[in-house]
Design a protein around this motif. Structure first.
Motif, PDB file in Angstrom:
ATOM      1  N   ARG A  60       0.934  -1.119   0.081  1.00 26.19           N
ATOM      2  CA  ARG A  60      -0.033  -0.169  -0.046  1.00 26.19           C
ATOM      3  C   ARG A  60       0.988   1.275  -0.027  1.00 26.19           C
ATOM      4  O   ARG A  60       1.872   1.088   1.028  1.00 26.19           O
ATOM      5  N   MET A  61       0.635   2.128  -0.974  1.00 22.62           N
ATOM      6  CA  MET A  61       1.285   3.314  -1.064  1.00 22.62           C
ATOM      7  C   MET A  61       0.560   4.616  -1.100  1.00 22.62           C
ATOM      8  O   MET A  61      -0.644   4.510  -1.799  1.00 22.62           O
ATOM      9  N   THR A  62       1.034   5.717  -0.688  1.00 21.82           N
ATOM     10  CA  THR A  62       0.259   6.944  -0.755  1.00 21.82           C
ATOM     11  C   THR A  62       1.219   7.570  -2.060  1.00 21.82           C
ATOM     12  O   THR A  62       2.452   7.789  -2.000  1.00 21.82           O
ATOM     13  N   VAL A  63       0.506   8.189  -2.979  1.00 15.30           N
ATOM     14  CA  VAL A  63       1.064   8.775  -3.982  1.00 15.30           C
ATOM     15  C   VAL A  63       0.904  10.315  -4.088  1.00 15.30           C
ATOM     16  O   VAL A  63      -0.529  10.565  -4.262  1.00 15.30           O
ATOM     17  N   LEU A  64       1.569  11.387  -4.204  1.00 14.63           N
ATOM     18  CA  LEU A  64       1.213  12.683  -4.481  1.00 14.63           C
ATOM     19  C   LEU A  64       0.960  12.739  -5.914  1.00 14.63           C
ATOM     20  O   LEU A  64       1.874  12.370  -6.843  1.00 14.63           O
ATOM     21  N   THR A  65      -0.249  13.337  -6.257  1.00 16.41           N
ATOM     22  CA  THR A  65      -0.543  13.185  -7.719  1.00 16.41           C
ATOM     23  C   THR A  65      -0.521  14.452  -8.384  1.00 16.41           C
ATOM     24  O   THR A  65      -0.971  15.438  -8.157  1.00 16.41           O
ATOM     25  N   PRO A  66       0.526  14.715  -9.202  1.00 17.99           N
ATOM     26  CA  PRO A  66       0.745  16.035  -9.861  1.00 17.99           C
ATOM     27  C   PRO A  66       0.059  16.130 -11.032  1.00 17.99           C
ATOM     28  O   PRO A  66       0.152  17.254 -11.852  1.00 17.99           O
ATOM     29  N   GLY A  67      -0.974  15.467 -11.292  1.00 18.26           N
ATOM     30  CA  GLY A  67      -1.888  15.643 -12.524  1.00 18.26           C
ATOM     31  C   GLY A  67      -3.037  14.537 -12.242  1.00 18.26           C
ATOM     32  O   GLY A  67      -3.508  14.363 -11.108  1.00 18.26           O
ATOM     33  N   PRO A  92     -10.896  13.579  -2.508  1.00 21.32           N
ATOM     34  CA  PRO A  92     -11.521  14.614  -3.303  1.00 21.32           C
ATOM     35  C   PRO A  92     -10.951  15.747  -3.504  1.00 21.32           C
ATOM     36  O   PRO A  92     -11.171  16.656  -4.689  1.00 21.32           O
ATOM     37  N   ALA A  93      -9.761  16.264  -2.869  1.00 22.96           N
ATOM     38  CA  ALA A  93      -9.134  17.487  -3.221  1.00 22.96           C
ATOM     39  C   ALA A  93      -8.287  17.248  -4.427  1.00 22.96           C
ATOM     40  O   ALA A  93      -7.495  18.224  -4.951  1.00 22.96           O
ATOM     41  N   GLY A  94      -7.930  16.062  -4.494  1.00 30.26           N
ATOM     42  CA  GLY A  94      -7.043  15.560  -5.623  1.00 30.26           C
ATOM     43  C   GLY A  94      -5.393  15.632  -5.399  1.00 30.26           C
ATOM     44  O   GLY A  94      -4.398  16.007  -6.251  1.00 30.26           O
ATOM     45  N   SER A  95      -4.977  15.868  -4.223  1.00 26.72           N
ATOM     46  CA  SER A  95      -3.626  15.815  -3.672  1.00 26.72           C
ATOM     47  C   SER A  95      -2.593  14.702  -3.793  1.00 26.72           C
ATOM     48  O   SER A  95      -1.702  14.633  -3.686  1.00 26.72           O
ATOM     49  N   HIS A  96      -3.473  13.571  -3.657  1.00 31.50           N
ATOM     50  CA  HIS A  96      -2.735  12.267  -3.408  1.00 31.50           C
ATOM     51  C   HIS A  96      -3.722  11.209  -3.943  1.00 31.50           C
ATOM     52  O   HIS A  96      -4.889  11.347  -3.848  1.00 31.50           O
ATOM     53  N   ALA A  97      -3.247   9.817  -4.013  1.00 36.35           N
ATOM     54  CA  ALA A  97      -4.035   8.881  -4.057  1.00 36.35           C
ATOM     55  C   ALA A  97      -3.291   7.868  -3.451  1.00 36.35           C
ATOM     56  O   ALA A  97      -2.250   7.664  -3.087  1.00 36.35           O
ATOM     57  N   LEU A  98      -4.217   7.015  -2.837  1.00 32.82           N
ATOM     58  CA  LEU A  98      -3.816   5.921  -2.230  1.00 32.82           C
ATOM     59  C   LEU A  98      -3.964   4.298  -3.023  1.00 32.82           C
ATOM     60  O   LEU A  98      -4.845   4.157  -3.717  1.00 32.82           O
ATOM     61  N   ILE A  99      -2.829   3.945  -3.557  1.00 36.67           N
ATOM     62  CA  ILE A  99      -2.756   2.748  -4.348  1.00 36.67           C
ATOM     63  C   ILE A  99      -2.222   1.415  -3.648  1.00 36.67           C
ATOM     64  O   ILE A  99      -1.463   1.563  -2.645  1.00 36.67           O
TER      65      ILE A  99
END
Length: 104
Positions: A60-67, A92-99
């Motif tokens: 499980r990772m948290t990724v900051l989403t630049p797009g 909802p804010a679009g700052s990160h994704a849990l993958i």
């Protein structure tokens, strides 16, 4: 969404120092891969049921989403280990994704 517009970009900027460098390998609609630098953090590893061609560990990772967020067709390299993404949750804010991914 007025209130949340741009919030993810600002949150991502604040959190960047807490994350390691990684590479998101995006697979485009034409099947061609493109690499994008991302900041990510491994949150945990657990044993999962075996799938053909994939080991039984689920990371499980948290990724900051630049797009746009990653999708299950993509792969990510973090700490020198490449993972196939199998599940994605976005905030909802679009700052990160849990993958969730499986090491290749």
């Amino acid at each position: 969404m007025g209130l949340l517009d741009g919030l993810g970009r600002h949150l991502g900027g604040v959190l960047t120092p807490l994350f390691d460098e990684g590479i998101l390998h995006r697979i485009g609609p034409d099947g061609v891969a493109s690499d994008t630098a991302v900041r990510a953090r491994r949150d945990g590893i657990r044993e999962a049921s075996e799938e053909p061609g994939l080991p039984g560990r689920l990371v499980r990772m948290t990724v900051l989403t630049p797009g746009s967020p990653p999708n299950p067709d993509d792969e990510i390299t973090l700490a020198g280990i490449r993972h196939r993404i199998v599940a994605v949750e976005t905030d909802p804010a679009g700052s990160h994704a849990l993958i969730q991914g499986r090491p290749l």
